[in-house]
Motif scaffolding. Sequence first.
Motif, PDB file in Angstrom:
ATOM      1  N   ASP A  45      51.643  36.918  39.460  1.00 29.59           N
ATOM      2  CA  ASP A  45      51.831  37.543  38.150  1.00 29.59           C
ATOM      3  C   ASP A  45      50.532  37.449  37.368  1.00 29.59           C
ATOM      4  O   ASP A  45      49.845  36.434  37.430  1.00 29.59           O
ATOM      5  CB  ASP A  45      52.952  36.833  37.384  1.00 29.59           C
ATOM      6  CG  ASP A  45      53.380  37.578  36.135  1.00 29.59           C
ATOM      7  OD1 ASP A  45      52.662  37.491  35.114  1.00 29.59           O
ATOM      8  OD2 ASP A  45      54.420  38.256  36.163  1.00 29.59           O
ATOM      9  N   THR A  46      50.199  38.506  36.630  1.00 32.99           N
ATOM     10  CA  THR A  46      48.965  38.500  35.821  1.00 32.99           C
ATOM     11  C   THR A  46      49.261  38.850  34.360  1.00 32.99           C
ATOM     12  O   THR A  46      48.383  39.323  33.647  1.00 32.99           O
ATOM     13  CB  THR A  46      47.927  39.487  36.402  1.00 32.99           C
ATOM     14  OG1 THR A  46      48.517  40.788  36.526  1.00 32.99           O
ATOM     15  CG2 THR A  46      47.434  39.033  37.766  1.00 32.99           C
ATOM     16  N   THR A  47      50.487  38.601  33.919  1.00 32.63           N
ATOM     17  CA  THR A  47      50.850  38.897  32.533  1.00 32.63           C
ATOM     18  C   THR A  47      49.990  38.126  31.544  1.00 32.63           C
ATOM     19  O   THR A  47      49.511  38.679  30.534  1.00 32.63           O
ATOM     20  CB  THR A  47      52.333  38.563  32.276  1.00 32.63           C
ATOM     21  OG1 THR A  47      53.153  39.318  33.173  1.00 32.63           O
ATOM     22  CG2 THR A  47      52.725  38.870  30.835  1.00 32.63           C
ATOM     23  N   LEU A  48      49.771  36.851  31.803  1.00 36.49           N
ATOM     24  CA  LEU A  48      49.052  35.996  30.862  1.00 36.49           C
ATOM     25  C   LEU A  48      47.537  36.044  31.042  1.00 36.49           C
ATOM     26  O   LEU A  48      46.795  35.582  30.179  1.00 36.49           O
ATOM     27  CB  LEU A  48      49.528  34.546  31.000  1.00 36.49           C
ATOM     28  CG  LEU A  48      51.013  34.298  30.758  1.00 36.49           C
ATOM     29  CD1 LEU A  48      51.353  32.838  30.990  1.00 36.49           C
ATOM     30  CD2 LEU A  48      51.410  34.717  29.349  1.00 36.49           C
ATOM     31  N   GLY A  49      47.087  36.579  32.169  1.00 35.89           N
ATOM     32  CA  GLY A  49      45.649  36.625  32.442  1.00 35.89           C
ATOM     33  C   GLY A  49      45.421  36.765  33.936  1.00 35.89           C
ATOM     34  O   GLY A  49      46.367  36.936  34.711  1.00 35.89           O
ATOM     35  N   PHE A  88      46.401  32.184  31.940  1.00 35.19           N
ATOM     36  CA  PHE A  88      46.176  32.533  33.336  1.00 35.19           C
ATOM     37  C   PHE A  88      47.468  33.062  33.940  1.00 35.19           C
ATOM     38  O   PHE A  88      48.568  32.679  33.532  1.00 35.19           O
ATOM     39  CB  PHE A  88      45.770  31.301  34.159  1.00 35.19           C
ATOM     40  CG  PHE A  88      44.331  30.899  34.038  1.00 35.19           C
ATOM     41  CD1 PHE A  88      43.298  31.815  34.171  1.00 35.19           C
ATOM     42  CD2 PHE A  88      43.998  29.570  33.823  1.00 35.19           C
ATOM     43  CE1 PHE A  88      41.977  31.419  34.078  1.00 35.19           C
ATOM     44  CE2 PHE A  88      42.677  29.157  33.741  1.00 35.19           C
ATOM     45  CZ  PHE A  88      41.658  30.093  33.863  1.00 35.19           C
ATOM     46  N   GLY A  89      47.316  33.888  34.966  1.00 33.75           N
ATOM     47  CA  GLY A  89      48.441  34.246  35.811  1.00 33.75           C
ATOM     48  C   GLY A  89      48.457  33.319  37.009  1.00 33.75           C
ATOM     49  O   GLY A  89      47.703  32.343  37.081  1.00 33.75           O
ATOM     50  N   PHE A 111      35.181  34.420  53.258  1.00 31.47           N
ATOM     51  CA  PHE A 111      36.369  34.395  52.410  1.00 31.47           C
ATOM     52  C   PHE A 111      35.989  34.755  50.974  1.00 31.47           C
ATOM     53  O   PHE A 111      36.714  35.489  50.294  1.00 31.47           O
ATOM     54  CB  PHE A 111      37.025  33.015  52.455  1.00 31.47           C
ATOM     55  CG  PHE A 111      38.169  32.862  51.490  1.00 31.47           C
ATOM     56  CD1 PHE A 111      39.381  33.479  51.724  1.00 31.47           C
ATOM     57  CD2 PHE A 111      38.015  32.121  50.318  1.00 31.47           C
ATOM     58  CE1 PHE A 111      40.428  33.367  50.823  1.00 31.47           C
ATOM     59  CE2 PHE A 111      39.054  31.998  49.419  1.00 31.47           C
ATOM     60  CZ  PHE A 111      40.267  32.621  49.669  1.00 31.47           C
ATOM     61  N   GLY A 112      34.854  34.243  50.507  1.00 30.15           N
ATOM     62  CA  GLY A 112      34.379  34.568  49.163  1.00 30.15           C
ATOM     63  C   GLY A 112      34.209  36.060  48.945  1.00 30.15           C
ATOM     64  O   GLY A 112      34.473  36.575  47.850  1.00 30.15           O
ATOM     65  N   LYS A 113      33.813  36.774  49.980  1.00 27.90           N
ATOM     66  CA  LYS A 113      33.670  38.237  49.872  1.00 27.90           C
ATOM     67  C   LYS A 113      35.028  38.901  49.639  1.00 27.90           C
ATOM     68  O   LYS A 113      35.150  39.867  48.875  1.00 27.90           O
ATOM     69  CB  LYS A 113      33.014  38.808  51.133  1.00 27.90           C
ATOM     70  CG  LYS A 113      31.518  38.518  51.245  1.00 27.90           C
ATOM     71  CD  LYS A 113      30.938  39.133  52.496  1.00 27.90           C
ATOM     72  CE  LYS A 113      29.436  38.882  52.606  1.00 27.90           C
ATOM     73  NZ  LYS A 113      28.670  39.614  51.552  1.00 27.90           N
ATOM     74  N   PHE A 114      36.062  38.383  50.319  1.00 24.44           N
ATOM     75  CA  PHE A 114      37.397  38.930  50.098  1.00 24.44           C
ATOM     76  C   PHE A 114      37.857  38.676  48.664  1.00 24.44           C
ATOM     77  O   PHE A 114      38.456  39.544  48.025  1.00 24.44           O
ATOM     78  CB  PHE A 114      38.392  38.301  51.084  1.00 24.44           C
ATOM     79  CG  PHE A 114      38.363  38.902  52.461  1.00 24.44           C
ATOM     80  CD1 PHE A 114      38.920  40.155  52.708  1.00 24.44           C
ATOM     81  CD2 PHE A 114      37.776  38.226  53.528  1.00 24.44           C
ATOM     82  CE1 PHE A 114      38.900  40.713  53.977  1.00 24.44           C
ATOM     83  CE2 PHE A 114      37.751  38.771  54.797  1.00 24.44           C
ATOM     84  CZ  PHE A 114      38.309  40.022  55.030  1.00 24.44           C
ATOM     85  N   GLY A 120      38.031  40.181  40.186  1.00 28.37           N
ATOM     86  CA  GLY A 120      38.405  39.281  39.103  1.00 28.37           C
ATOM     87  C   GLY A 120      39.889  39.131  38.882  1.00 28.37           C
ATOM     88  O   GLY A 120      40.314  38.360  38.011  1.00 28.37           O
ATOM     89  N   GLU A 121      40.716  39.820  39.646  1.00 31.16           N
ATOM     90  CA  GLU A 121      42.165  39.663  39.487  1.00 31.16           C
ATOM     91  C   GLU A 121      42.624  38.302  39.995  1.00 31.16           C
ATOM     92  O   GLU A 121      43.661  37.791  39.578  1.00 31.16           O
ATOM     93  CB  GLU A 121      42.907  40.776  40.230  1.00 31.16           C
ATOM     94  CG  GLU A 121      44.392  40.795  39.923  1.00 31.16           C
ATOM     95  CD  GLU A 121      45.125  41.984  40.513  1.00 31.16           C
ATOM     96  OE1 GLU A 121      45.892  42.630  39.771  1.00 31.16           O
ATOM     97  OE2 GLU A 121      44.940  42.273  41.716  1.00 31.16           O
TER      98      GLU A 121
END
Length: 366
Positions: A45-49, A88-89, A111-114, A120-121
């Motif tokens: 969930d990304t409601t809060l950020g 944060f979400g 992994f960092g590339k993924f 930024g999500e």
Amino acid sequence: MLETKQLTPVETSPIFSKMVDNSHKNLVFCMDKATGLKAIIAIHDTTLGPAIGGTRMWHYRSEADALDDVLRLSRGMTYKSAITGLNFGGGNAVIIGDYNRDKSEALMRRFGKFVNNLNGEFVTAQDVGTTLKDMEYIRMETPHVVGLSEALGGSGQTGPISAYGVYMGIKASVKELWGNDSLSGKSVAVQGIGNVGEHLVRLLRDEDARVYISDLDDDRLTAVARKHDAIIVPNNQIYDLDVDIYSPCALGATVNNETLKRLKCAIIAGSANNQLQDEEVHGQLLMDMGILYAPDFLINAGGLISVYSEISGGGKKRALQQAENIYKVTLDIFRMSKREQITPNQAALKIAEKRIADIRSLKANS
């Protein structure tokens, strides 16, 4: 003559069913043959950020186990952020593999590339099986990582503040049961003495609690016992101890049908995520047995508070103040549980979900 055949609806994939069941927003499977990377990123969930959560590396028995773990962990992060008032979400990532054998700089950077591809999500941090150095490797490929070393301007190890939050949750639980929050003379079984567990042992011993410890790493177990004057217990016997408090600080699901037959504690309060194998069933069983359960996603939120301070610039002092507030919130949860005749876990979820719903409604109407 062309024969026609009526098509039956396509069955829903088990993966999508699991996402629907827990209201997950996104699920990313990451694979790289060159480095051996197999990872899953779950955004709940990304409601809060933006979704935030650790990257765990573990030798799972199956890919299905890895999927179940990342879905539960990411959901827990949503509620952890919500109940502690952070913007944060919830998300999490798991890398499938033995962190002692399969990890490499190239794998972590891949992994960092993924992570970077998610724009930024999802923001990641340290978890079981990963280190500050691993976060530095990820940081080489993406800015969307927190919990970096202090030398790089980060907050450093989150273990001390995580442990402090759990310590506050334990003290609140003791206050609820026995009327005062002194731990002097109380007996505590700490399962798992990693970065969080050892700091918790120190805090408990500083208050003159009697502490029993277990861990899969015998060398570390011996060192921590000697350093903090704790009592070593074989890992498979930790559930049989007659103690005041059982504090799971390793992996989740240690409160289950089998262990509930053996536990002799009055309180369960620890840093592990998803301690209840089944939230509804085992939460209710604990309540029926008269065992007070401090919701894990509340009292183990210190690590998240620490990295939030890193992003917001609040510093360690502010992080400690927020972690100390876990004491008050835990007592509020217990009061709500009594008042509404629901489990402490249900009470904590109710508060977290209300905040998410309120902010979602505010955004929809703005």
